[in-house]
Design a protein around this motif. Structure first.
Motif, PDB file in Angstrom:
ATOM      1  N   UNK A 291       1.453  -1.869   0.056  1.00 56.68           N
ATOM      2  CA  UNK A 291      -0.144  -0.031  -0.349  1.00 56.68           C
ATOM      3  C   UNK A 291       0.779   1.610  -0.003  1.00 56.68           C
ATOM      4  N   UNK A 292       2.185   1.578   0.745  1.00 56.59           N
ATOM      5  CA  UNK A 292       2.961   2.364   0.673  1.00 56.59           C
ATOM      6  C   UNK A 292       3.541   3.337  -1.196  1.00 56.59           C
ATOM      7  N   UNK A 293       4.077   1.428  -0.943  1.00 58.30           N
ATOM      8  CA  UNK A 293       4.272   1.636  -2.794  1.00 58.30           C
ATOM      9  C   UNK A 293       3.163   2.473  -3.978  1.00 58.30           C
ATOM     10  N   UNK A 294       1.572   1.756  -4.182  1.00 57.17           N
ATOM     11  CA  UNK A 294       0.813   1.876  -4.082  1.00 57.17           C
ATOM     12  C   UNK A 294       0.736   3.444  -4.922  1.00 57.17           C
TER      13      UNK A 294
ATOM     14  N   UNK B 110       3.808   4.248   7.151  1.00 58.28           N
ATOM     15  CA  UNK B 110       3.822   3.309   7.861  1.00 58.28           C
ATOM     16  C   UNK B 110       1.789   3.623   8.055  1.00 58.28           C
ATOM     17  N   UNK B 111       1.111   4.399   7.977  1.00 55.06           N
ATOM     18  CA  UNK B 111       0.226   4.798   7.746  1.00 55.06           C
ATOM     19  C   UNK B 111      -0.903   4.096   6.914  1.00 55.06           C
ATOM     20  N   UNK B 112      -0.999   4.409   5.990  1.00 56.81           N
ATOM     21  CA  UNK B 112      -0.585   3.489   4.464  1.00 56.81           C
ATOM     22  C   UNK B 112      -1.089   1.825   4.887  1.00 56.81           C
ATOM     23  N   UNK B 113      -0.149   1.061   5.808  1.00 65.04           N
ATOM     24  CA  UNK B 113      -0.405  -0.317   5.866  1.00 65.04           C
ATOM     25  C   UNK B 113      -1.677  -0.285   6.408  1.00 65.04           C
TER      26      UNK B 113
ATOM     27  N   UNK C  21      -8.600   6.551   9.198  1.00 61.54           N
ATOM     28  CA  UNK C  21      -9.233   7.724   9.413  1.00 61.54           C
ATOM     29  C   UNK C  21      -9.808   8.047   8.081  1.00 61.54           C
ATOM     30  N   UNK C  22     -10.969   8.625   8.094  1.00 55.17           N
ATOM     31  CA  UNK C  22     -11.962   9.096   7.011  1.00 55.17           C
ATOM     32  C   UNK C  22     -11.506   8.862   5.421  1.00 55.17           C
TER      33      UNK C  22
ATOM     34  N   UNK D 148      -7.121   5.265   0.153  1.00 52.74           N
ATOM     35  CA  UNK D 148      -6.537   4.002   0.339  1.00 52.74           C
ATOM     36  C   UNK D 148      -7.413   3.319  -1.242  1.00 52.74           C
ATOM     37  N   UNK D 149      -9.195   3.171  -1.209  1.00 52.39           N
ATOM     38  CA  UNK D 149      -9.634   2.801  -1.987  1.00 52.39           C
ATOM     39  C   UNK D 149      -9.331   3.167  -3.501  1.00 52.39           C
ATOM     40  N   UNK D 150      -9.518   4.777  -3.475  1.00 58.07           N
ATOM     41  CA  UNK D 150      -9.136   5.275  -4.329  1.00 58.07           C
ATOM     42  C   UNK D 150      -7.954   4.927  -5.437  1.00 58.07           C
ATOM     43  N   UNK D 151      -7.184   5.344  -4.326  1.00 55.57           N
ATOM     44  CA  UNK D 151      -5.827   4.698  -5.121  1.00 55.57           C
ATOM     45  C   UNK D 151      -5.671   3.025  -5.845  1.00 55.57           C
ATOM     46  N   UNK D 152      -6.117   1.965  -5.053  1.00 58.23           N
ATOM     47  CA  UNK D 152      -6.441   0.958  -5.195  1.00 58.23           C
ATOM     48  C   UNK D 152      -6.977   0.065  -6.678  1.00 58.23           C
ATOM     49  N   UNK D 153      -7.836   1.307  -6.401  1.00 57.10           N
ATOM     50  CA  UNK D 153      -8.590   1.255  -7.851  1.00 57.10           C
ATOM     51  C   UNK D 153      -8.457   1.929  -9.089  1.00 57.10           C
ATOM     52  N   UNK D 154      -7.189   2.878  -8.918  1.00 53.46           N
ATOM     53  CA  UNK D 154      -6.273   3.494 -10.017  1.00 53.46           C
ATOM     54  C   UNK D 154      -5.493   2.573 -10.132  1.00 53.46           C
TER      55      UNK D 154
END
Length: 518
Positions: A26-29, A132-135, A168-169, A175-181
């Protein structure tokens, strides 16, 4: 979450990870990893070939796992709960997370990192870096847990620091939008050919320059000439105050130039007497000049080409962003559009020296901007649905939908409620005023009819045709007088159609009201 029957570190675990988007990725993404770029992650996911773990990295991994196992009982004692390691996937089965520990009721997860002084300072301050917090955000998304306990330690309680992290909302949405992209980028990803690190190579080395000079000056008064010349130069006046001083200075300038020319001629004469030395110096000067010319030419070419490449990378990214925004605007139906999404490709390229680092930095910024555009688009779609559902029959009150759809959902609903309420209140007041005017009109008409007179027209309304009532001459004189009353001042005489003055008509009415039959 759905827990998988996998043991962390086994070949089966590694194989399963390749089919999902994982927490450690997730941090790399998000372009925030300290160890891997987003472009590298795209390549790994596309090709299935992960970066080989070096011995030094494996040493740190092993050290971290040992510290984790050692400190686990201490953390369990603090939580008063058992922590079991687990690997799980999300409900949508696209994201996977491996947990150092999960409580028995699955309400809390635990993540451990090997101790470092900087990380310990951040934990004590309760302020984790994005790396760290993205993980943690990914792990909380997959697990559905209420909170995460983040620990850094060397395996002993003396160097063990923990903090609580709650999702954090805004970060979760990003994060969700990031994985979709990332999934979209992965679907269209074309791996580039492997490029080795560029190593500069100069032209073929020139042979060593070998010079041997024999000979000597047979006759010269150079020492005496030098000493005398220096004395003369020191004695030249440079404090110019009078006309004589300026005249002397101008003469001296010409003299100095003649001296330079004579010295140059003497040097050329001396060199010409030693032809080999003269050829030597001329050859050296020629080679030096060619080297200088080629150096300047290449410096200009390198600078121009670097600028061109930077511009090409930036323009390609800008075109990709424009295309992405256009596609979103088309999906919105044309009624509204995305607001400008800021990008800073030039800033992303600062301090980058290689083409690969330039492209990676710009691609990461491009992905960030696309993610932001997707999030804004999702908000707009939600707000458009709200407008359609909650403003039926009041569409004309919301002509500024382009601005409204950019509001937060709760704020938009408040605006809708307020506008409709204000409109209904205004409409009720208008209806009440209209009813009041009609009642007044009816009352006046009834009163007029009771006296045999035509009803008075209400301003703003067309009076209905009425038959003109018949009045006696005396009655008409009285009526004319009343009509003119507003214009009567200080006894001014007014003659009506009956020929009587206003005063006469009023006086007769007072004295003989019955005679008026009015």
């Amino acid at each position: 979450m759905k827990i998988l029957n996998l043991t962390q570190g086994t070949p089966e675990w590694h194989a399963a990870r390749s089919n999902y988007f994982t927490a450690s990725e997730a941090p790399a993404m998000m372009g925030e990893s300290k160890y891997k770029s987003r472009s590298q992650l795209l390549k790994e996911k596309s090709t299935g070939v992960a970066e080989k773990v070096s011995e030094s990295k494996q040493f740190l991994f092993d050290k971290g796992h040992a510290a984790e196992a050692s400190i686990r009982p201490h953390i369990e004692l603090e939580l008063m709960d058992e922590l079991f390691p687990a690997t799980a996937v999300s409900d949508c089965e696209t994201c996977l997370a491996s947990f150092d520990g999960v409580t028995m009721d699955e309400s809390t997860i635990w993540e451990h990192k090997l101790y470092s002084a900087g990380l310990a300072d951040n934990v004590r301050a309760g302020n984790l870096e994005p790396h760290y917090y993205w993980q943690l955000e990914h792990q909380l998304l997959v697990s559905g847990a209420e909170k995460a306990i983040f620990t850094t330690s060397d395996g002993t309680p003396d160097a063990c620091y923990s903090m609580e992290y709650v999702s954090v909302p805004e970060r979760r949405a990003a994060l969700i939008a990031g994985w979709q992209q990332f999934a979209q980028d992965l679907a269209s990803y074309q791996p580039e050919a492997e490029q080795l690190e560029a190593v500069g190579q100069a032209p073929e080395t020139l042979p060593a320059l070998r010079i041997e000079v024999t000979g000597m000056v047979t006759a010269s008064n150079l020492k005496q000439f030098h000493d005398h010349a220096v004395t003369v130069f020191k004695g030249i006046n440079t404090e110019l105050q009078t006309d004589q001083h300026f005249a002397d200075a101008e003469k001296t300038v010409k003299w100095c130039k003649e001296v330079e020319q004579r010295l140059s001629a003497a040097k050329d004469h001396a060199l010409s007497q030693t032809q080999s030395i003269d050829e030597l110096f001329r050859a050296i000067d020629d080679i030096s000049e060619q080297a200088r010319g080629k150096r300047l030419e290449l410096e200009k070419l390198v600078k121009a080409r670097k600028t061109q490449i930077r511009d090409e990378i930036r323009m390609t990214a800008a075109e990709s962003m424009t295309k992405h925004v256009d596609q979103i605007n088309q999906s919105l139906g044309g009624d509204v559009r995305l607001p400008p999404i800021p990008t800073d490709f030039a800033g992303a390229m600062k301090n980058k020296r290689t083409i690969s680092s330039l492209r990676d930095a710009v691609d990461t910024e491009l992905a960030r901007a696309k993610i932001e555009a997707n999030q804004v688009a999702d908000k707009i779609r939600l707000n458009l649905e709200t407008l359609r559902n909650e403003t039926a029959g009041f569409e004309t009150l919301f002509a500024d939908s382009q601005q409204l759809v950019l509001k937060e959902s709760d704020d938009l609903k408040a605006v809708i409620t307020a506008r409709i309420a204000d409109h209904k209140t205004a409409e009720e007041r208008r209806q009440a005023a209209s009813t009041q005017r009609e009642n007044v009109e009816q009352a006046r008409g009834a009163e007029a009819r009771s006296h045999g007179a035509a009803p008075r027209a209400v301003p703003g309304r067309d009076p209905r045709p009425q038959q003109e009532p018949q009045f006696s001459e005396y009655q008409r004189g009285y009526i004319d007088g009343l009509k003119a009353f507003a214009h009567w001042k200080d006894g001014t005489q007014y003659v009506g159609t009956s020929g009587k003055t206003l005063k006469q008509a009023i006086q007769e009415f007072i004295e003989e009201p019955a005679a008026s039959n009015f």
